[in-house]
Scaffold this active site. Structure first.
Site, mmCIF file in Angstrom:
data_model
loop_
_atom_site.group_PDB
_atom_site.id
_atom_site.type_symbol
_atom_site.label_atom_id
_atom_site.label_comp_id
_atom_site.label_asym_id
_atom_site.label_seq_id
_atom_site.Cartn_x
_atom_site.Cartn_y
_atom_site.Cartn_z
ATOM 1 N N ASP A 67 0.829 -1.199 0.000
ATOM 2 C CA ASP A 67 0.000 0.000 0.000
ATOM 3 C C ASP A 67 0.865 1.251 0.000
ATOM 4 O O ASP A 67 2.096 1.182 0.109
ATOM 5 C CB ASP A 67 -0.953 0.012 1.199
ATOM 6 C CG ASP A 67 -0.299 -0.487 2.491
ATOM 7 O OD1 ASP A 67 0.921 -0.269 2.665
ATOM 8 O OD2 ASP A 67 -0.989 -1.088 3.322
ATOM 9 N N ASP A 136 -8.096 -3.271 14.304
ATOM 10 C CA ASP A 136 -9.468 -3.505 13.849
ATOM 11 C C ASP A 136 -9.552 -4.648 12.838
ATOM 12 O O ASP A 136 -10.588 -4.853 12.203
ATOM 13 C CB ASP A 136 -10.068 -2.229 13.250
ATOM 14 C CG ASP A 136 -9.294 -1.709 12.042
ATOM 15 O OD1 ASP A 136 -8.296 -2.345 11.645
ATOM 16 O OD2 ASP A 136 -9.674 -0.650 11.496
ATOM 17 N N HIS A 138 -7.669 -5.054 10.042
ATOM 18 C CA HIS A 138 -7.345 -4.798 8.630
ATOM 19 C C HIS A 138 -5.988 -5.396 8.270
ATOM 20 O O HIS A 138 -5.096 -5.510 9.115
ATOM 21 C CB HIS A 138 -7.390 -3.303 8.305
ATOM 22 C CG HIS A 138 -6.273 -2.484 8.876
ATOM 23 N ND1 HIS A 138 -6.428 -1.638 9.948
ATOM 24 C CD2 HIS A 138 -4.970 -2.362 8.501
ATOM 25 C CE1 HIS A 138 -5.280 -1.031 10.204
ATOM 26 N NE2 HIS A 138 -4.384 -1.464 9.347
ATOM 27 N N GLU A 143 -9.818 -1.787 5.272
ATOM 28 C CA GLU A 143 -10.502 -1.496 6.524
ATOM 29 C C GLU A 143 -11.759 -2.364 6.674
ATOM 30 O O GLU A 143 -12.226 -2.974 5.705
ATOM 31 C CB GLU A 143 -10.897 -0.021 6.553
ATOM 32 C CG GLU A 143 -9.735 0.960 6.417
ATOM 33 C CD GLU A 143 -8.947 1.133 7.713
ATOM 34 O OE1 GLU A 143 -8.897 0.192 8.535
ATOM 35 O OE2 GLU A 143 -8.370 2.220 7.901
#
Length: 261
Positions: A67, A136, A138, A143
Site C-alpha cells: 500500500d 481492527d 485490517h 478497513e
C-alpha cells in the site's frame, strides 16, 4: 492456516527469514510482498544481517509493496516507498528498480491501481507476502467492510487506523493522510504464501478473530482462513486471546524439522 507462537519478535523474525532464505535458495528470482508498520521490522533486521553475512541474496528478486499513502510528497519520510527503502531495500542487495509500489501521487489514481494490479500479474504473482494486522483486523489498508473480492484501489482510512498510525507522524493524527492506495483482499489472497506477523496485547482481539472467528468483512484479515498456505506468527501477548493456543504450540512443536513454515 498454521499458527506459530514464539516468545519474542526476534524469534518470529528468525522463522520468517528462514522461510524467505529457503524460497530464494530454490527460486532466486522470487517475488516478495513487502509490508510496512512495526510488525515486519524485526524480519527486515534479520534479513539484512543474513544478506550482509552472505547467507541470502536478493539480487534477482522482485518485490511489491502492499500500500501507499495518497498525497505525501515524494521525499516525505513516512511515504511507504521511503520506509521500505530505509528499513529493507537499502540494507540488502535488491536492485532499486526491483521494488515497486502503488503510485499515491498519480494524477489518475484508478488508472494507477489498475496498472499496479497488471504489474503484479506480469511478474507472475507474489510468492511470499509479508503481512501485519491492524487492531481492527485490517490487512494492508483493507478497513472493516472491505469487499472480500477487492483488488487494488483507493481507500479512505478510518479514524482508528489514523490514530494508530499517528505515532509515525509525531503523534499528530492531523498529519496522517486520509486516503491510501492498497492491494485488495483478493489481490493479497492471490499470493502463494501469506505470512502474517503480530506482536503485542493490542493485537490480541484482532488475532483471535483472524484465527478463530467467522470469516467476515467486519474483520477483513479473516479471509486468510480460506488461503491454502497461510502462516500466522505471534508472540505470547498477541496470542493471549486464542482459545486453542496450547494446541497451536503442540502442533508446531511436533512438526517435522524439514517441513518449515
Amino acid at each position: 492456516m498454521e499458527v506459530v507462537i514464539q516468545p519474542s519478535a526476534e524469534a518470529i523474525a528468525v522463522l520468517v527469514a528462514d522461510a524467505i532464505e529457503r524460497l530464494l535458495a530454490a527460486k532466486p528470482d522470487a517475488v516478495l510482498g513487502l509490508a510496512t508498520g512495526s510488525s515486519p521490522l524485526a524480519v527486515y533486521d534479520e534479513l539484512a544481517r543474513r544478506c550482509a553475512a552472505g547467507r541470502v541474496s536478493f539480487a534477482r528478486a522482485r518485490a511489491f509493496m502492499l500500500d501507499e499513502y495518497v498525497g505525501l510528497p515524494a521525499d516525505h519520510p513516512e511515504r511507504y516507498r521511503n520506509v521500505i527503502d530505509r528499513e529493507f531495500a537499502s540494507r540488502v542487495d535488491i536492485p532499486p528498480d526491483a521494488v515497486q509500489g502503488p503510485d499515491g501521487n498519480a494524477e489518475d489514481l484508478p488508472a494507477a491501481c489498475a496498472a499496479y494490479e497488471a504489474a503484479i500479474a506480469d511478474a507472475g504473482g507474489v510468492d511470499l507476502q509479508l503481512l501485519g494486522i491492524g487492531t481492527d483486523g485490517h490487512i494492508a489498508f483493507n478497513e472493516p467492510g472491505s469487499s472480500l473480492a477487492s483488488r487494488t484501489r483507493l481507500k479512505t482510512l478510518t479514524a482508528q487506523t489514523r490514530a494508530d498510525n499517528a505515532r509515525f507522524f509525531g503523534g499528530d493524527v492531523g498529519l496522517v493522510p486520509r486516503h491510501c492506495l492498497t492491494q485488495g483482499l483478493a489481490t493479497i489472497m492471490s499470493a502463494r504464501h501469506l505470512v502474517l506477523v503480530a506482536t503485542g496485547r493490542a493485537k490480541a482481539e484482532a488475532v483471535h478473530q483472524l484465527v478463530e472467528g467467522t470469516v467476515s468483512a467486519r474483520w477483513p484479515a479473516t479471509i486468510m482462513q480460506h488461503h491454502p498456505h497461510a502462516t500466522v506468527l505471534l508472540d505470547d501477548a498477541a496470542a493471549s486471546g486464542l482459545q486453542l493456543a496450547e494446541y497451536y504450540r503442540d502442533a508446531f512443536a511436533g512438526k517435522p524439522a524439514w517441513q518449515g513454515l
